[in-house]
Every structure is written in C-alpha cells, then in structure tokens.
Design a protein around this motif. Structure first.
Motif, PDB file in Angstrom:
ATOM      1  N   SER A 151       0.827  -1.211   0.000  1.00 28.85           N
ATOM      2  CA  SER A 151       0.000   0.000   0.000  1.00 28.85           C
ATOM      3  C   SER A 151       0.862   1.262   0.000  1.00 28.85           C
ATOM      4  O   SER A 151       0.495   2.276  -0.612  1.00 28.85           O
ATOM      5  CB  SER A 151      -0.938  -0.010   1.208  1.00 28.85           C
ATOM      6  OG  SER A 151      -0.206  -0.112   2.415  1.00 28.85           O
ATOM      7  N   LEU A 177      -7.574  -2.583  -2.019  1.00 28.55           N
ATOM      8  CA  LEU A 177      -7.265  -1.601  -0.968  1.00 28.55           C
ATOM      9  C   LEU A 177      -8.460  -1.414  -0.036  1.00 28.55           C
ATOM     10  O   LEU A 177      -8.317  -1.382   1.189  1.00 28.55           O
ATOM     11  CB  LEU A 177      -6.873  -0.257  -1.596  1.00 28.55           C
ATOM     12  CG  LEU A 177      -5.500  -0.216  -2.276  1.00 28.55           C
ATOM     13  CD1 LEU A 177      -5.357   1.055  -3.116  1.00 28.55           C
ATOM     14  CD2 LEU A 177      -4.381  -0.283  -1.231  1.00 28.55           C
ATOM     15  N   ILE A 195      -3.648   3.473   3.552  1.00 33.09           N
ATOM     16  CA  ILE A 195      -4.737   3.210   2.600  1.00 33.09           C
ATOM     17  C   ILE A 195      -5.720   4.391   2.562  1.00 33.09           C
ATOM     18  O   ILE A 195      -6.175   4.804   1.491  1.00 33.09           O
ATOM     19  CB  ILE A 195      -5.464   1.899   2.958  1.00 33.09           C
ATOM     20  CG1 ILE A 195      -4.501   0.709   2.811  1.00 33.09           C
ATOM     21  CG2 ILE A 195      -6.684   1.701   2.069  1.00 33.09           C
ATOM     22  CD1 ILE A 195      -5.101  -0.629   3.198  1.00 33.09           C
TER      23      ILE A 195
END
Length: 732
Positions: A151, A177, A195
């Motif tokens: 991420s 995600l 995220i």
C-alpha cells in the motif's frame, strides 16, 4: 577584449519609483543605454532598454522605524539617488499601513494535511512504478508487513495526480485496498493510515468523489475516527492510574516513564490517522447530501472531542471542518449541545497564526446564536478577544465577534472590566479624516448605550474628539454614538453643554435628514435643568423648523418623532413652553396625533409633550381653553398601551386639579369606564321600558351596539370625538 572595451559605453538612468501591487516591496524602474563608440570617440550605434528592480522589505511591520529603513534602502540600492529619500520614506509608510490583499490572506490560511512521516517498519528504499501496480496488489494478499509495503508503494503513485486516472481504471487495485482497509484497519494503524491516504488523494478532486463513495470509504473513516477516540480515552485512563500510584522506587518510575513514552508514540501515530481520515471526510463534505449523512452519524460530536488534542496541524483541520459545518443551522445547534465554545476558548490566543484565525472565524459563525454568545462570555473569551484588537491580522474578526456580544444588553456592562473601550477610542482617534470602519463604529454605538461605558468614552478629551470629528466629517454613525452617550443621566450629560450651540446650528432644512435626525436626537436627550432652551431656540431660530416638521409627511417618521421628543424636552422650560404654544405648535401636535394614532411611540411622545406643558400656567391655560387636547387625552385614557395610559392619567390629574369643569368630565368618564357593565344593563332596561313594542325580547342581547359603551373607545374615535364627545360633556 580590452581594446574592444574602449569602444563600449553603458549608461543607467533611474526612472519612476512605486510600490509593488501585492507584496511588501518597492519597484524601481530604470533605463539602460548601451552605445558603441568609434575610434575618435564618436557615437556609432546605440540601444535603449527599460528594466525594473524589485526591493523586497519583508521585515517591514507596524513597529518598524520607516525613516531608518528608507535610509538603508537608499544606501544599498545604487539606482535610487539620495535626493529621493523622502519619496522612499513615503512609499514605505504606505506599505506599512496597507492592508494585505484578500487573495494573499486566503492563500496563507489554506489548511492542508502535513506530509506523511514514515512510521517504524514502513520506511521504503525503493521507488514505485506505475507499470508494477499488479505486483503491489499481490502484496495486499500477504501478511500485515507486506500489506503495508504494497500500500505504501501504491501511495507513492497516488500522490502524483498524473497517476490517479490510471489507478482509477484499475478496479482490482482499488477493490483490494478497500477490502484490506475494511478487514485490517483495527490491526495496524500504519496500514489504515496509508490506505486512507490513498483514497484521500482521490478525494482531493471532485471528479473522483464517486469512486471514494462507491467503496464506502467515508463511512469507514467515520468508524475509524470514533474507534480511535475511544481507544484514546482508554489510554488516558490507564496512564492516569499509573501516575496516581506515584511510584517511589526507581524500577517502577522507569516503568512509568516507559509507559508515558509509549503513550506519546501511540498518540503520534493515531493523530496521523485522524488527520488523514478527517481531511478525506472534509473533502467529501463538499456535497451537502454527504455532509448530512455525516451529521446523522454525529460528526460534530467527534470533531469537538478531537479539540482536546494538542497537535496544531490536526486542530487546524478540525476547526476548518467545524467552521464549514457551522454555516448550517442544524450543525450549529449540534455544536451548542456539546462543549464547543469551551474547547475553542483554550485556543484563543495561540502561537499558530492559522489556527488562531480559523478559531476566531468559527467563533464568529457561532456568535450569531445568543445562547452561544452567552457561553463565550461565561468561559472568559471577552478579555481574550479584547486583547486581540492589537493584532492587525485578527483585529477585524475579533471586532466582529465583540460586536455580536455587544448587541446583548446583558453583556454591555462587562466591557467596562476590559481595556476594550480605551482601545476602540484610540482606533477612532487614529482614523483621522478617513472613513471609519463599519465594525469599529458599530461596536462603539452599541457600547455607548451603557452608562458606565459612556462615562469611559467621555474621559479625558474623548467627547471633544468625537464631537470635533463628527461635526467636521458630518459622520452620521459617529453622531449616533454621541447620541447614545447623551441619553445617560449623570456627569456625562452636563459635559454636552459646551456643544449645544454646535448641535443646534446643524438643525437646518438644507442639511441631510439622517444627519439632522442624529443631531436633533442628541439635543433632545439633554434634559439639563441649567440649560437656557429659550435662548437656544431664539438664537438658532428653531421654532419654525420644528413646527414645519410636525406636518404629517413633511419628513421621514423617525425625524418627525425626534422633533416631538425635542419639543417635549424644551417644554420643561416655562418660557420655551409659552413660546411654542404661541407659535401654534399644539394644534399641529393634535393634527399629528390624528395622523399617527396607530403608532404607540408617536402617541406616547405627543401626550408627554402635553404633560410637560400643563405644568406651566401659560401653556396650561392655552391647552385647556383654546384646544381640544384634554378631550383627546380622555379618549386615550383607556388605551391598550400601559405607558400611554400612565402618561394620560398623570396629565389629566393635573388638568382636573386646575379646571373644575374638565375635572368633572374626567371623573365622569372614569366612573363610566369602571361601571361600564352596570350602566349597560341599566340603559338597556330603560330602553326596553320606553320602547316595549319595537323589538322582540328574544333579541335583547343583539342590541348592545345601540347604546354608549366606554369599552368601545379606541384611537379610531379620535376623529369624531370633537363632534360627539364634546357635546356630551357640555350637555348639548
């Protein structure tokens, strides 16, 4: 090269000198003339070119010595000759006093989330590539460390706006995600922060709000914020218990210090998560429908709770969010139910300029609510706001909040216990002949309505300065402030004796009505026993003006009302009352009473004039014998307005004392009114006995309107009182 140099000539000529339109800088215009000379020194070829040099003076502030700075500029800039020192000084003085441009101010106070600082375990030594997104997605299916790394690499890409379009079309990446965030945000603060930051990058652009909403990131962020605030409460409680134990031995003390360090470490990470989450929500709140959903999930309560924190960047964001929400009534009401004002009070003042300005603007929005204004005074914001009047960056906002507080009579007197009034008077003095700011004069007008404030304003040469400036500039608002000062009994009223002539001289038909209204209102307030009103009326020939303005429609109602009040004031003087009676003002007042019979203020003030005039023998005889004023007063004796009834009763008591005939009529009317029901019944029976066959007995109750009833007297009867009422009283 040395040989060539002998044939070149360069000449620089200084041109105009001006200020930079937006920056704190001087602009020097100059002209460069380059010439090529021949071997004999003759001019062969030449060229002129214009240029400009910008001299920035960032150190210039309100306390800067302009003269010294001007000399330094002239010494260091060879383009400015010493003969232009006065001009440089004048331009610097202009820059010192010029207000910063709104655009510049707005740009300065734009709150943005601070750059993400790498947390322990998530530092990256590699650079992300948009062609390797699929590899990063694969990492999202591994353990927490791999998910953080994957991420973080995608975040590198998302922070470049050029990559957002391509990431938008990669549904696998966004879906993964969103899934990881939903499933693992409680397990890792770092992962959740990264995220959410990715989706924050999308939320920064309105056209991408749809994708953020599609994955329900907003609702998830609300849950994250609520959960983290609860966690924080748990941490604080645990830390409080450890501190309460007060360990004495070194081992336990070291454990306590370790717990504090751990708490601060967790707090730092949590605040990063809160900042990114709240900023994403702030972006989504541009849509009012989304904002309403947030309100239903108690966004206001969550934001107010975050105000307990000390992180300035987080506070800037939270206050910005609250300020945006506060423009809607429902959100403002939510803020009133929680301790919003109490939490904001600790931020005023603060060293962070943006945070202070945003806090003041939020308080300004809330100050439109009377309950929240009361809360601001209760938590001690009044002296804090007063102290900010000396801060040029926040003076205007602080003054607007103070203006709202000054509207409420409950709080006007509390300004006495601050240094607000001396500061306001100093600002008025410094304005010179410039137009006074609306906020400044408005708050002064409000505060002048309080007696103690008015006394402070008149201290020293305060009133002299105000009168001089108002009369010179013919400033209506400043005269309104003076008028408010003049209404208070006590030492302030006697100070006005020196200015009676100046005020009376302004009452002329050729002056603007608004200006005359304020001057006349100030004079009308001066109920000073030692003042020779007869001399004033004669000296400035005011009686014709007052009489002309009594005609209905001759001017605006406000001005006519002030004329009536002025007549009431001067009628306290015996000679003035006689002069006014001889001029025919009493019939004019009765005519005005007929025209304005529905206006309680007009009726009350006209009756008060009669009350003042019946005190004096000369005017009392005129009122009783030559006018029908007593008849009008009798008709108004039972008016629905208590103040009018009170003044009428007092006036009629004096008339009854000096005139027996009117005394009997007044007593008869009072008797008739108090015994109205009995008289109605008696008159009804007499009518039935005298005309037994004209009416059906069953309809007796429908004939009450045929007989006289004092209860039906209203101000509408004034017009016919002379034809009916007087004949009754005279027995005709």
């Amino acid at each position: 090269m040395q040989d060539d140099a002998r044939y070149l000539k360069r000449k620089v000529t200084a041109g105009s000198l001006d200020v930079h339109p937006t920056e704190k800088a001087l602009v020097v215009h100059y002209e460069v003339e380059a010439s090529i000379l021949g071997e004999g020194g003759g001019h062969v070829l030449g060229e002129r070119k214009e240029g400009q040099k910008i001299i920035r003076v960032k150190s210039l502030s309100p306390s800067t010595d302009v003269g010294a700075l001007a000399r330094k500029v002239v010494e260091e800039c060879k383009l400015i000759p010493s003969s232009r020192l006065p001009q440089v000084e004048q331009l610097l003085y202009y820059l010192q006093n010029r207000k910063s441009s709104p655009v510049e101010g707005k740009k300065k106070r734009t709150a943005k989330p601070r750059e993400l600082t790498p947390f322990e375990g998530m530092e990256l030594n590699e650079e992300a590539s948009i062609t390797r997104v699929d590899e990063y997605i694969e990492l999202l299916y591994e353990g927490i460390p791999e998910k953080i790394r994957g991420s973080a690499l995608i975040l590198q890409l998302a922070r470049n706006p050029d990559n957002l379009e391509e990431l938008l079309h990669n549904e696998a990446a966004l879906g993964a995600l969103a899934r990881v965030l939903r499933e693992d945000w409680k397990q890792s603060v770092e992962l959740a922060t990264i995220i959410i930051y990715i989706f924050f990058c999308f939320s920064s652009f309105a056209q991408f709000h749809g994708v953020v909403s599609h994955y329900k990131i907003g609702a998830l962020c609300m849950s994250v914020v609520e959960h983290e605030l609860k966690r924080h409460d748990v941490w604080r409680e645990e830390l409080r218990k450890k501190n309460k134990s007060a360990p004495e031995n070194g081992s336990l003390r070291r454990d306590q210090d370790k717990a504090v360090r751990k708490y601060h470490g967790l707090l730092s990470k949590q605040e990063q998560l809160l900042r990114v989450s709240l900023y994403l929500l702030l972006n989504l709140a541009e849509d009012t429908r989304t904002e309403l959903k947030m309100r239903n999930k108690n966004i206001v309560g969550l934001l107010v709770k975050v105000l307990e924190r000390d992180d300035e960047e987080l506070l800037v964001l939270v206050v910005s969010f609250l300020k945006k929400l506060s423009i809607f009534l429902e959100n403002k009401n939510d803020m009133a139910e929680v301790d919003t004002v109490e939490r904001l009070a600790r931020l005023v003042p603060c060293d962070h300029e943006d945070l202070l300005n945003l806090t003041l603007r939020l308080l300004l929005n809330l100050s439109f609510d009377s309950g929240l204004r009361a809360k601001m005074v209760e938590v001690g914001l009044l002296p804090k706001l007063t102290a900010l009047l000396g801060n040029s960056n926040n003076r205007q906002v602080a003054m607007r909040i103070l203006y709202h507080i000054s509207i409420d009579d409950r709080f006007k007197g509390m300004f006495v216990y601050t240094d607000c009034i001396p500061q306001l008077m100093q600002m008025l003095y410094e304005h010179g002949e410039e137009e006074t700011e609306a906020e400044l004069i408005s708050i002064c007008i409000n505060l002048a309505a309080n007696k103690r404030n008015a006394q402070l304003m008149c201290e020293g040469n305060g009133l002299k300065m105000l009168m001089k400036r108002a009369l010179k500039m013919k400033d209506c608002l400043l005269m309104k402030m003076i008028r408010n000062i003049s209404q208070h009994d006590g030492p302030t009223k006697s100070v006005f004796i020196d200015y009676v002539g100046d005020l009376a001289a302004e009452i002329r038909a050729e002056e603007e009505e608004e200006w005359v209204l304020e001057c006349l209102g100030t004079l009308a307030n001066l109920t000073i026993p030692d003042l020779d009103w007869e001399l004033v009326l004669k000296e400035y020939n005011l009686v014709p003006y007052l009489k002309d303005r009594l005609k209905p429609g001759s001017a605006e109602d406000d001005l006519i009302l002030e004329v009536v009040i002025m007549i009431g004031t001067v009628s306290m003087d015996d000679a003035c009352a006689a002069m006014l009676a001889k001029s025919g003002i009493i019939p004019a007042l009765i005519e005005l009473l007929n025209a304005q019979q529905e206006d309680d203020e007009f009726v009350c003030q006209i009756v008060y004039v009669f009350y003042q005039m019946v005190f004096h023998q000369a005017t009392r005889d005129v009122i009783i014998k030559d006018t029908q004023a007593p008849a009008y007063l009798i008709d108004l004796m039972h008016d629905k307005n208590a103040e009018i009834r009170k003044v009428c009763d007092n006036t009629l008591d004096i008339i009854a004392e000096y005139d027996e005939e009117w005394g009997r009529k007044i007593q008869s009317e009072k008797f008739r009114f108090h015994n109205n029901q009995w008289l109605e019944m008696v008159e009804s029976r007499q009518a039935d006995e005298s005309e037994p066959y004209l009416y059906d007995n069953d309809n007796d109750n429908d004939r009450t309107d045929l007989f006289y009833s004092a209860g039906t007297h209203t101000r509408q009867a004034l017009g016919i009182f002379q034809t009916i009422g007087i004949s009754i009283y005279n027995g005709r």
